[in-house]
Design an enzyme around this catalytic site. Structure first.
Site, PDB file in Angstrom:
ATOM      1  CD  GLU A 177      -2.957   0.850   2.393  1.00 29.69           C
ATOM      2  OE1 GLU A 177      -3.756   1.767   2.633  1.00 29.69           O
ATOM      3  OE2 GLU A 177      -2.882  -0.189   3.088  1.00 29.69           O
ATOM      4  N   GLY A 185      -6.029   5.444  10.743  1.00 29.15           N
ATOM      5  CA  GLY A 185      -6.449   5.290  12.121  1.00 29.15           C
ATOM      6  C   GLY A 185      -5.659   4.258  12.880  1.00 29.15           C
ATOM      7  CB  ALA A 186      -5.014   0.785  12.345  1.00 31.41           C
ATOM      8  CB  SER A 187      -0.732   1.346  10.384  1.00 28.83           C
ATOM      9  OG  SER A 187      -1.361   1.442   9.116  1.00 28.83           O
ATOM     10  CB  THR A 188       1.891   6.170  10.516  1.00 27.61           C
ATOM     11  OG1 THR A 188       2.371   7.232   9.685  1.00 27.61           O
ATOM     12  CG2 THR A 188       3.015   5.691  11.413  1.00 27.61           C
ATOM     13  CD  GLN A 189       0.976   2.196   4.959  1.00 27.94           C
ATOM     14  OE1 GLN A 189       0.777   2.922   4.001  1.00 27.94           O
ATOM     15  NE2 GLN A 189       0.300   1.082   5.170  1.00 27.94           N
TER      16      GLN A 189
END
Length: 745
Positions: free
Chosen positions: A164, A196-200
C-alpha cells in the site's frame, strides 16, 4: 452521464483499468484510463519515448469514474454468501461506464487492506473465494487465473501495508513528475501516509545509502519507448501508530498516571464525579473513556474515567511524545521509533508528501493543507485547543445552518473566498473533539519520529537537485517546503489505487526485449496465498444472465424482475421436454409395466406348481426336488436379474416338449413318454385319456383366486383322472414342459 459511444474520438485506442479498494469502512471502485502506447508513439513520435503513459480518470466527463459501497468487505466474515449482492452495484456501475467491446481486455483488481488483514485465515479464505467467484463468473473483465498469489491470481487478494505504501509512493511521484528527466536529473518524493491504525513511510534513499541498505524494493517502470527506469524504494509500516490507536494508548497512559498519583497520595478511589485532566482535549470538554488495554493491573485503571479538557497544546505535545517509544531497542541500526529500521533520510534532498490524516488534520479544521510551516501549524493548534468547547460548538452550529462553508475550510460568499481556516458542516463533531490530540500526534511523528527539522534555513537548500524540486513544486502551486500535505493534484486524487494503475499501464507497454522482468520485485507476502481457486458451478444462472445482459432489455434483467429470467426459461424447457418424452412413450411404458407384473405372476405360479408336484425348475427343466448347493443358489441369484432383463418384452415362444410321466412302477421308477412340441405361441391346456393328467403351461392362462382360467373353463392346478372322482397324490400323472429356458415364458 452515459458513457461515450464507440464513434467518440475519446475512445480511440483507449484502454481501461479498474481497482476496487476494499477498506475497513467501505469498498471504493475507481476506473482509470490511458491511451495505448503504440497509438501514442504513432501520433507523437519519439518525443514521448521517455515519458510514462498518461493515466487519467476512466470517464470523459463527470465523476462517474468513482463510486463506493458500505460497509467494508471484512464485515462479511461470517456471511461470505452476502459478498455477491454487496459487490453487485460496483460491478454494474463499471459495466455501464466501459464499452462492452473493451471489457474483456480491461483488468479488474480487488485489493483488500487493513480490515481484511484483521480476519482469521479461514475467514479470509471464505471471503476471497466468494469475491473471486462473483467477479470471475459474473463479468467479462480480465481477471487472472489461479496462481500462488490467490484464487484469482493477483486480481483478488489482500495487500500488505508495504504494498500500500509503495503504490502510494508511485502515485505521488507520478503526479509530481518525479519520474521525468534523465537518471541524473530525476529526484523522487518521499511518501507519508497515516490512518487510524497505522502510519507508513516510503522513500528512495540516497545513492550512497542504497548501496549500504538492505530490504529495498525494486520498482521498474516501462516508458512509452520501451525503456525501463529503475528505483530502489524503502517502505515500512508502524502498526498501532495511527491516530485512533495512538489515542487509545494515550487514554490508558493518562488513566494509569492518574491512578498511580492517587495511590501515592493515599486518596480514595475516583468517583464518577471526579475528573481526570486531559490537555489534549479542547478546554472544558468532558469525555468518558475507558482504557482499551491498560498497562496497570489495578482494577481502578480498567474502569471508565471522565476526562476534562484543559486545552494545552504544548502540554499535549509533551505527554504524547513518549508514545513513540523512541527508547525501544533497535536490532538493526539505524531506527526511527519503536525499534523499526529506517535508512538515514537526507532532508536536504528528500521532500515528503503526506496524505490521509496528514491532510485532514491540517486542512479540515486549520485550513493549512499544502506547504507545511511548523510555526504556523503549532500556532493554529494552540489557539484551537485553548478555546472553550461551548464556543466551538456554537461556531459549528452556525456553519451548519448557513451552509456557506466549503469542505476545504474556506468561507465563500457570492463566489468569493472571504476567509480561510474555518470548518464546514461536513466536519463531524468527533473530528473537533480529537483535533487537538491529532494535531499534536502529527507534529510528534513528523519531528520527533521521522526527524523532519523544526527550523529551516530561510535561504533554503542550495543544491541543484533541491532547486529543481522547488521549481517543480512551484509549478504545481505548492511552494518549496520539505513536507506538504496533499489530497489531490489537479483533479486527480492521490491514492495508492492510482499507483497500481500506473504500474499496470506501464507494464502494458511493449518491452524492448523479451527478458524484461516484472515491474515490481520483493514485495513481502505478495506472491503466495493459501486460498484455493474457486470451482465454477454446473449451472450458474446469474453468471449466464450477466453474459447475456447486454443483449437483453433493461426491463428483463434480474435486477428489474427480482428473479433470474434465464433460470425460469431453463426450468420451463426442462419440464416441457420431460412431459413431451413421457407422452410419446406412454404406451411402451404401460406395456412394460404390465409385462413386468405378469412375469411376476408367472414365476409365482411355476414355483407353486413345481413344489406341489415334487419337482423343481432348474434351467427350464423339471427334475425331482432336491436341495440345491449353496454355490448354485448364489450363481442363479446373481444371474436372475440378467435373465429377467434379457427376457423383458414380447419375445416369440420357443417350442416345448411335453413329457408325461406314468404312475410310479413297483420298482420305484417312472416311465416318461414324450409328446411332440407345440409350435403355437398360445399353448392351451391338453387332456390325456386313460388317466393322463391335464397339462399346465406357465404363462399361458391367467390365475384368479387360485384357479387357472382358460377359454372360460376352470382347471384345477392338480392333475386329476377323468375316470376317478378323487386324486391320488402319491402317484399322479405329471405333465411338465421341457424347454430351453422356462423363464422365456
Amino acid at each position: 452521464m452515459p458513457p461515450p459511444t464507440a464513434v467518440d474520438p475519446w475512445l480511440t485506442s483507449r484502454r481501461f483499468g479498474i481497482v476496487i479498494d476494499a477498506g475497513s469502512s467501505g469498498s471504493r471502485l475507481q476506473i482509470y484510463s490511458w491511451k495505448d502506447a503504440r497509438a501514442i508513439r504513432d501520433s507523437k513520435g519519439a518525443e514521448v519515448d521517455n515519458t510514462l503513459p498518461t493515466v487519467e480518470k476512466g470517464t470523459k466527463e463527470g465523476e462517474e469514474w468513482f463510486t463506493k459501497v458500505e460497509p467494508g468487505l471484512s464485515s462479511f466474515a461470517d456471511n461470505p454468501d452476502g459478498v455477491a449482492s454487496y459487490l453487485a452495484p460496483l460491478l454494474e456501475h463499471a459495466r455501464t461506464q466501459i464499452p462492452p467491446s473493451l471489457q474483456p481486455e480491461t483488468p479488474l483488481f480487488l485489493l483488500a487492506t487493513a480490515g481484511m488483514r484483521l480476519l482469521s485465515p479461514e475467514q479470509q479464505t471464505e471471503v476471497l473465494q466468494s469475491t473471486c467467484h462473483f467477479l470471475k463468473f459474473h463479468s467479462h473483465f480480465r481477471i487472472d487465473d489461479p496462481s500462488p498469489a490467490g484464487p484469482c491470481g493477483a486480481s483478488v487478494r489482500i495487500i500488505t501495508g508495504e504494498e500500500e505504501g509503495l503504490f502510494g509512493w508511485i502515485a505521488v511521484n507520478y503526479l509530481m513528475d518525479g519520474f521525468k528527466g534523465s537518471d541524473e536529473e530525476r529526484t523522487t518524493y518521499g511518501f507519508l501516509d497515516m490512518g487510524g491504525a497505522s502510519t507508513q513511510i516510503a522513500f528512495e534513499p540516497s545513492k550512497e545509502e542504497r548501496e549500504k541498505s538492505h530490504g529495498l524494493m525494486d520498482v521498474r517502470l516501462r516508458l512509452l519507448g520501451g525503456k525501463e527506469i529503475q528505483h530502489q524504494v524503502f517502505v515500512t509500516t508502524w502498526l498501532g501508530y495511527g491516530t485512533n490507536q495512538a489515542r487509545e494508548r494515550y487514554v490508558g497512559q493518562t488513566i494509569n498516571e492518574y491512578e498511580g498519583n492517587r495511590a501515592l497520595l493515599h486518596r480514595p478511589a475516583a468517583t464518577s464525579e471526579e475528573l481526570v485532566s486531559d490537555p489534549c482535549l479542547p478546554k472544558d470538554l468532558k469525555l468518558t473513556e475507558s482504557p482499551v488495554q491498560p498497562s496497570s493491573s489495578s482494577s481502578h485503571s480498567k474502569k471508565p474515567h471522565t476526562l476534562l479538557g484543559t486545552g494545552s497544546f504544548e502540554q499535549c505535545l509533551k505527554q504524547t511524545s513518549p508514545l513513540l517509544n523512541k527508547d525501544t531497542p533497535c536490532p538493526d541500526e539505524p531506527c526511527l521509533f519503536n525499534g523499526v529500521h529506517v535508512p538515514p533520510i537526507d532532508f536536504s534532498a528528500s521532500h515528503f508528501i503526506g496524505v490521509s490524516e496528514y491532510w485532514y488534520s491540517s486542512e479540515h479544521v486549520f485550513g493549512l493543507g499544502g506547504p507545511y510551516d511548523v510555526v504556523q501549524y503549532e500556532r493554529a493548534a494552540s489557539e484551537f485547543c485553548s478555546r472553550d468547547w461551548s464556543h466551538i460548538m456554537q461556531e459549528h452550529e452556525l456553519s451548519r445552518q448557513k451552509g456557506t462553508l466549503g469542505g476545504d475550510g474556506e468561507v465563500i460568499e457570492d463566489g468569493k473566498v472571504l476567509s480561510t481556516g474555518k470548518w464546514g458542516d461536513q466536519v463531524e463533531i468527533s473530528r473537533l473533539q480529537m483535533q487537538c490530540f491529532k494535531a499534536a500526534w502529527l507534529v510528534n511523528v513528523l519531528h520527533e519520529g521521522i526527524g523532519l527539522p523544526r527550523i529551516v534555513d530561510p535561504g533554503g537548500n542550495s543544491t541543484t537537485e533541491g532547486e529543481k524540486v522547488a521549481q517543480q513544486a512551484n509549478n504545481k502551486g505548492l511552494g518549496r517546503p520539505k513536507f506538504q500535505s496533499m489530497d489531490t493534484v489537479g483533479d486527480i486524487a492521490i491514492s495508492w489505487t492510482l499507483g497500481k494503475m500506473v504500474l499496470e499501464a506501464s507494464n502494458e507497454v511493449p518491452p524492448l526485449s523479451e527478458s524484461t522482468r516484472p515491474p515490481i520485485n520483493s514485495i513481502p507476502d505478495a506472491g503466495h496465498s493459501s486460498v484455493e481457486p474457486p470451482r465454477p458451478p454446473f449451472l450458474d444462472f446469474d453468471a449466464i444472465e450477466d453474459q447475456l445482459s447486454h443483449h437483453l432489455p433493461s426491463s428483463l434483467t434480474r435486477h428489474s424482475l427480482g428473479f433470474s429470467p434465464v433460470g425460469l426459461i431453463f426450468y420451463f424447457i426442462t419440464v416441457t421436454v420431460f412431459i413431451t418424452v413421457f407422452y410419446r412413450l406412454r404406451h411402451r411404458i404401460r406395456s412394460s409395466v404390465r409385462r413386468f407384473a405378469r412375469r411376476k405372476d408367472r414365476d409365482y405360479i411355476a414355483m407353486g406348481y413345481s413344489m406341489e408336484e415334487g419337482y423343481t425348475f432348474t434351467n427350464g427343466l423339471s427334475s425331482p426336488s432336491r436341495p440345491a448347493s449353496p454355490t448354485s443358489r448364489g450363481v442363479f441369484r446373481l444371474l436372475d436379474p440378467l435373465r429377467r432383463v434379457s427376457s423383458f418384452g414380447n419375445r416369440p415362444l420357443r417350442p416345448a416338449s411335453i413329457v408325461v410321466t406314468s404312475p410310479t412302477s413297483r420298482s420305484g421308477q417312472s416311465s416318461p413318454s414324450r409328446m411332440s412340441p407345440h409350435r403355437s405361441p398360445s399353448f392351451p391346456p391338453q387332456d390325456f385319456s386313460n388317466g393322463a393328467a391335464t397339462s399346465y403351461v406357465p404363462g399361458s392362462p391367467r390365475l384368479y383366486n387360485g384357479n387357472l382360467v382358460s377359454n372360460g373353463s376352470v382347471t384345477s392346478l392338480t392333475s386329476r383322472s377323468r375316470n376317478s372322482s378323487r386324486m391320488d397324490l402319491t402317484s399322479p400323472y405329471v405333465a411338465y414342459i421341457k424347454a430351453d429356458n422356462l423363464t422365456d415364458y
